[in-house]
Design a protein around this motif. Structure first.
Motif, PDB file in Angstrom:
ATOM      1  N   TRP A  90       0.139  -1.650   0.160  1.00  0.00           N
ATOM      2  CA  TRP A  90      -0.344   0.173   0.142  1.00  0.00           C
ATOM      3  C   TRP A  90       0.664   1.133   0.073  1.00  0.00           C
ATOM      4  CZ3 TRP A  90       0.334  -3.401   4.463  1.00  0.00           C
ATOM      5  CH2 TRP A  90       1.045  -3.070   5.370  1.00  0.00           C
ATOM      6  N   GLU A  91       1.959   1.457  -0.206  1.00  0.00           N
ATOM      7  CA  GLU A  91       3.135   2.337   0.212  1.00  0.00           C
ATOM      8  C   GLU A  91       3.149   3.034  -1.501  1.00  0.00           C
ATOM      9  OE1 GLU A  91       5.530   1.450   4.032  1.00  0.00           O
ATOM     10  OE2 GLU A  91       6.618   1.287   2.559  1.00  0.00           O
ATOM     11  N   PHE A  92       3.282   4.059  -1.690  1.00  0.00           N
ATOM     12  CA  PHE A  92       3.580   5.034  -2.085  1.00  0.00           C
ATOM     13  C   PHE A  92       4.750   4.727  -3.682  1.00  0.00           C
ATOM     14  CE2 PHE A  92       6.724   8.556  -4.046  1.00  0.00           C
ATOM     15  CZ  PHE A  92       5.357   9.003  -5.084  1.00  0.00           C
ATOM     16  N   ARG A  93       6.032   3.901  -2.308  1.00  0.00           N
ATOM     17  CA  ARG A  93       7.307   4.128  -3.059  1.00  0.00           C
ATOM     18  C   ARG A  93       7.031   1.372  -3.757  1.00  0.00           C
ATOM     19  NH1 ARG A  93      10.963   1.303   1.804  1.00  0.00           N
ATOM     20  NH2 ARG A  93       8.845   1.536   3.311  1.00  0.00           N
ATOM     21  N   SER A  94       5.863   1.626  -3.073  1.00  0.00           N
ATOM     22  CA  SER A  94       5.940   0.178  -4.132  1.00  0.00           C
ATOM     23  C   SER A  94       4.883   0.192  -4.984  1.00  0.00           C
ATOM     24  CB  SER A  94       4.799  -0.709  -3.295  1.00  0.00           C
ATOM     25  OG  SER A  94       6.229  -0.417  -1.905  1.00  0.00           O
ATOM     26  N   LYS A  95       4.590   1.505  -5.875  1.00  0.00           N
ATOM     27  CA  LYS A  95       3.741   1.665  -6.830  1.00  0.00           C
ATOM     28  C   LYS A  95       4.501   1.906  -8.056  1.00  0.00           C
ATOM     29  CE  LYS A  95       0.228   0.875  -4.753  1.00  0.00           C
ATOM     30  NZ  LYS A  95      -0.637  -0.232  -4.569  1.00  0.00           N
ATOM     31  N   PRO A  96       3.531   0.968  -9.399  1.00  0.00           N
ATOM     32  CA  PRO A  96       4.475   1.498 -10.801  1.00  0.00           C
ATOM     33  C   PRO A  96       5.048   3.226 -10.665  1.00  0.00           C
ATOM     34  CG  PRO A  96       2.911   0.055 -10.840  1.00  0.00           C
ATOM     35  CD  PRO A  96       2.570   0.874  -9.700  1.00  0.00           C
ATOM     36  N   ALA A  97       6.216   3.492 -11.466  1.00  0.00           N
ATOM     37  CA  ALA A  97       6.576   4.828 -11.273  1.00  0.00           C
ATOM     38  C   ALA A  97       5.276   6.064 -11.896  1.00  0.00           C
ATOM     39  CB  ALA A  97       7.819   4.850 -11.976  1.00  0.00           C
ATOM     40  N   TRP A  98       4.550   5.368 -12.523  1.00  0.00           N
ATOM     41  CA  TRP A  98       3.641   5.678 -14.200  1.00  0.00           C
ATOM     42  C   TRP A  98       2.743   6.122 -12.727  1.00  0.00           C
ATOM     43  CZ3 TRP A  98      -0.979   4.153 -14.340  1.00  0.00           C
ATOM     44  CH2 TRP A  98      -2.160   3.483 -14.134  1.00  0.00           C
ATOM     45  N   GLN A  99       1.918   5.506 -11.937  1.00  0.00           N
ATOM     46  CA  GLN A  99       1.057   6.055 -11.158  1.00  0.00           C
ATOM     47  C   GLN A  99       1.763   7.491  -9.968  1.00  0.00           C
ATOM     48  OE1 GLN A  99      -0.530   2.457  -8.326  1.00  0.00           O
ATOM     49  NE2 GLN A  99      -1.016   1.277 -10.871  1.00  0.00           N
ATOM     50  N   GLY A 388       9.627  18.361  -7.939  1.00  0.00           N
ATOM     51  CA  GLY A 388      11.432  18.168  -7.494  1.00  0.00           C
ATOM     52  C   GLY A 388      10.834  16.385  -8.020  1.00  0.00           C
ATOM     53  N   HIS A 389       9.832  16.305  -6.975  1.00  0.00           N
ATOM     54  CA  HIS A 389       9.431  14.448  -7.084  1.00  0.00           C
ATOM     55  C   HIS A 389       9.100  14.375  -8.677  1.00  0.00           C
ATOM     56  CE1 HIS A 389       9.121  13.772  -3.525  1.00  0.00           C
ATOM     57  NE2 HIS A 389       8.250  15.253  -3.043  1.00  0.00           N
ATOM     58  N   VAL A 390       8.389  15.347  -9.859  1.00  0.00           N
ATOM     59  CA  VAL A 390       8.206  15.164 -10.874  1.00  0.00           C
ATOM     60  C   VAL A 390       9.623  14.177 -11.282  1.00  0.00           C
ATOM     61  CG1 VAL A 390       7.233  15.914 -13.395  1.00  0.00           C
ATOM     62  CG2 VAL A 390       6.275  15.784 -10.827  1.00  0.00           C
ATOM     63  N   VAL A 391      10.317  15.731 -11.218  1.00  0.00           N
ATOM     64  CA  VAL A 391      12.061  15.386 -12.229  1.00  0.00           C
ATOM     65  C   VAL A 391      12.245  13.763 -11.791  1.00  0.00           C
ATOM     66  CG1 VAL A 391      14.080  15.910 -12.255  1.00  0.00           C
ATOM     67  CG2 VAL A 391      12.233  17.439 -12.889  1.00  0.00           C
ATOM     68  N   PHE A 392      13.032  13.397 -10.546  1.00  0.00           N
ATOM     69  CA  PHE A 392      12.888  11.528 -10.249  1.00  0.00           C
ATOM     70  C   PHE A 392      12.060  11.133 -10.410  1.00  0.00           C
ATOM     71  CE2 PHE A 392      14.729  14.296  -5.984  1.00  0.00           C
ATOM     72  CZ  PHE A 392      15.699  14.834  -7.019  1.00  0.00           C
ATOM     73  N   LEU A 393      10.959  11.468 -11.132  1.00  0.00           N
ATOM     74  CA  LEU A 393      10.195  10.331 -11.384  1.00  0.00           C
ATOM     75  C   LEU A 393      10.578  10.184 -12.966  1.00  0.00           C
ATOM     76  CD1 LEU A 393       6.549  10.524  -9.686  1.00  0.00           C
ATOM     77  CD2 LEU A 393       8.559   8.446  -9.355  1.00  0.00           C
ATOM     78  N   LEU A 394      10.202  11.115 -12.964  1.00  0.00           N
ATOM     79  CA  LEU A 394      10.521  11.493 -15.128  1.00  0.00           C
ATOM     80  C   LEU A 394      12.269  10.160 -15.171  1.00  0.00           C
ATOM     81  CD1 LEU A 394       9.616  14.580 -16.454  1.00  0.00           C
ATOM     82  CD2 LEU A 394       8.644  12.142 -16.820  1.00  0.00           C
ATOM     83  N   PHE A 395      12.652  10.711 -14.576  1.00  0.00           N
ATOM     84  CA  PHE A 395      14.703   9.939 -14.707  1.00  0.00           C
ATOM     85  C   PHE A 395      14.584   8.735 -14.795  1.00  0.00           C
ATOM     86  CE2 PHE A 395      18.424   8.267 -12.320  1.00  0.00           C
ATOM     87  CZ  PHE A 395      19.220   8.414 -13.091  1.00  0.00           C
ATOM     88  N   GLY A 400      15.209   3.769 -16.266  1.00  0.00           N
ATOM     89  CA  GLY A 400      14.616   2.236 -15.304  1.00  0.00           C
ATOM     90  C   GLY A 400      14.449   2.293 -14.240  1.00  0.00           C
ATOM     91  N   LYS A 401      16.154   2.534 -13.748  1.00  0.00           N
ATOM     92  CA  LYS A 401      16.616   2.802 -12.478  1.00  0.00           C
ATOM     93  C   LYS A 401      15.815   3.829 -11.778  1.00  0.00           C
ATOM     94  CE  LYS A 401      21.248   2.469 -10.484  1.00  0.00           C
ATOM     95  NZ  LYS A 401      22.375   2.522 -10.513  1.00  0.00           N
ATOM     96  N   ALA A 402      14.987   3.889 -10.153  1.00  0.00           N
ATOM     97  CA  ALA A 402      15.282   4.576  -9.328  1.00  0.00           C
ATOM     98  C   ALA A 402      15.904   5.338  -8.711  1.00  0.00           C
ATOM     99  CB  ALA A 402      13.792   3.707  -8.808  1.00  0.00           C
ATOM    100  N   VAL A 405      16.804   5.558  -1.932  1.00  0.00           N
ATOM    101  CA  VAL A 405      15.976   6.672  -0.395  1.00  0.00           C
ATOM    102  C   VAL A 405      16.979   8.076   0.114  1.00  0.00           C
ATOM    103  CG1 VAL A 405      14.979   6.339   1.351  1.00  0.00           C
ATOM    104  CG2 VAL A 405      15.083   4.445  -0.028  1.00  0.00           C
ATOM    105  N   LYS A 406      18.281   7.411   0.356  1.00  0.00           N
ATOM    106  CA  LYS A 406      19.230   8.011   0.402  1.00  0.00           C
ATOM    107  C   LYS A 406      19.107   9.265   0.212  1.00  0.00           C
ATOM    108  CE  LYS A 406      22.421   5.085   3.581  1.00  0.00           C
ATOM    109  NZ  LYS A 406      23.646   4.430   4.392  1.00  0.00           N
ATOM    110  N   PHE A 407      19.186   9.163  -1.573  1.00  0.00           N
ATOM    111  CA  PHE A 407      19.723   9.884  -2.080  1.00  0.00           C
ATOM    112  C   PHE A 407      18.535  11.725  -2.413  1.00  0.00           C
ATOM    113  CE2 PHE A 407      18.739  11.954  -6.977  1.00  0.00           C
ATOM    114  CZ  PHE A 407      19.656  13.088  -6.514  1.00  0.00           C
TER     115      PHE A 407
END
Length: 437
Positions: A90-99, A388-395, A400-402, A405-407
């Protein structure tokens, strides 16, 4: 009392806009099965809160924004303990990048939709009120101190703006005019056509509360309304018009004032039009450059464009997005040095954007503008903002690499520090402006 009304409008507008912004994030998160832990309008300390289902809803004491806490997301809460645990479905980090991308854009989207809808409704209900350009093109202007500094002279007729014809007097100082490259006014000065470039930094003066008065007024015709106390011997009657003074034709009130001031303490001949007749009179000008009459000025009538609802949709939408375009241009000019950073305003500056008396049309127009600007600012690629979150998600979607978490946690800290410094700047600007510095 006026300031209280303005503050009340700001607080109501922020509550509405922050509420729908955060609701956009929350609804998108729930749509994809993410757990939403908190939904707050305002920042801590908490005034009150209650829990419904799995979400705590609350109101913070600092009314400068709000937040939604979504499980498994690196955000301003910096909940490193939760992020160190194994990801849950149910966590944000577990969902696909597009979601996750849709969740991050949810707040921005609803702010844009709200701003567009408000501008469409206002455009349909009110139309566009303006002063026809014939007054500045054919009659001429009387520059105030800002206009004189810019290079205007009394009687200048502004025939073009940025080399183009124009319909509205207000176009002379609109954002579209002042933010254009090589912006200029073309004037007819006693038959000579000259270009007056918009001075560097001129747009900074828009923040002056009396900007329009200090920029220019339109020349106006006038007539005598009554004689001053004890001046019954003057050869004037109500509705008389002074059309000539000492062989100089007088059409406008500023011409009358200039000639009279130049003849202070002297007797001067005047020609007065009374009905269809013209009378020759002699009048003594007092040492203080007054004659002893009261006048009324006239000759300016406003106009408006009215729209059907179908017509209001594209017009209102264009107005809403034009607010974003102008802010983007202003930001570009600021980084380029063409606009001072002193123009960035915080809560005190925004308060002054609202009218001093409660007017729902003005309230919704200002709220729509803030909604569009809020969407634009949140889309900026700054960590800690949605952009900022959008930029990281687009990257992540492209590579294909997230990011680790530390970054993301480090980036969040950098973004928050940047935003805190920006808040210091805007509050500093507000305080300096408040004391006229």
């Amino acid at each position: 009392m006026e300031t209280v009304v303005q503050i009340a409008q700001l607080l109501l507008a922020l509550s509405i806009l922050v509420g729908i912004h955060e609701a956009g994030h929350m609804l998108a998160a729930r749509m994809f099965g993410m757990k939403v832990e908190k939904f707050f309008i305002g920042f801590p300390p908490t005034i009150f809160s209650f829990k419904k289902g799995e979400t705590e809803y609350g109101l913070g004491a600092i009314p400068l924004g709000g937040f939604v806490k979504i499980s498994g997301m690196v955000d301003e809460s910096m909940d490193k303990e939760a992020m160190a645990k194994p990801p849950q479905p149910w966590e944000f980090r577990s969902k696909p990048a597009w979601q996750r991308l849709i969740v991050m854009l949810g707040g921005i989207i609803v702010n844009v939709v709200a701003g567009v809808i408000a501008m469409i409704i206002l455009t349909y209900n009110l139309g566009d009120q303006f002063t026809p350009s014939k007054y500045t093109q054919e009659v001429g202007i009387i520059p105030g101190e800002i206009g004189l500094e810019a290079g205007f002279l009394p009687g200048d007729k502004v025939i073009k703006i940025n080399g183009e014809d124009y319909r509205k007097v207000e176009d002379m100082y609109s954002g579209e005019t002042l933010l254009a490259d090589n912006a200029s006014w073309t004037v007819d000065r006693n038959g000579t056509i000259i270009d007056i470039p918009v001075p560097r930094g001129f747009i900074d003066k828009l923040s002056d509360e009396d900007f329009q008065i200090k920029f220019f007024d339109i020349r106006r015709e006038f007539e005598i309304t009554k004689l001053g106390e004890g001046m019954e011997s003057l050869p004037f009657q109500p509705q008389d018009r002074i059309v000539k003074i000492d062989d100089q034709e007088v059409n406008y009130y500023d011409e009358y004032q200039t000639i009279v001031a130049a003849n202070a303490g002297s007797e001067i001949p005047m020609v007065v039009k009374r009905g269809d007749s013209e009378l020759n009179v002699n009048v003594n000008v007092r040492p203080d450059s007054t004659v002893g009459i009261m006048v009324s000025v006239y000759g300016i009538e406003g106009d408006s464009d009215q729209y059907t609802f179908g017509e209001a949709i594209p017009v209102g939408t264009a107005k809403a997005f034009n607010m974003v375009i102008l802010n983007a241009k202003a930001m570009g000019k600021m980084f380029g040095g063409g606009i001072s950073a002193r123009n960035i305003s915080g809560p005190i500056g925004i308060v002054k954007m609202f009218p001093k008396t409660w007017d729902w049309n003005s309230f919704w127009r200002t709220t729509a503008m803030i909604s569009m600007i809020l969407a634009f600012m949140n889309l900026l690629p700054i960590p800690a903002l949605d952009g900022g979150h959008v930029v990281f998600l687009l990257f992540e979607m492209i590579s294909g690499k997230a990011p680790s978490v530390k970054f993301l946690e480090a980036a969040q800290v950098v973004g928050m520090v940047f935003l805190l410094l920006l808040m210091v700047l805007v509050f500093g600007n507000d305080i300096l402006k408040l004391f006229g510095i």
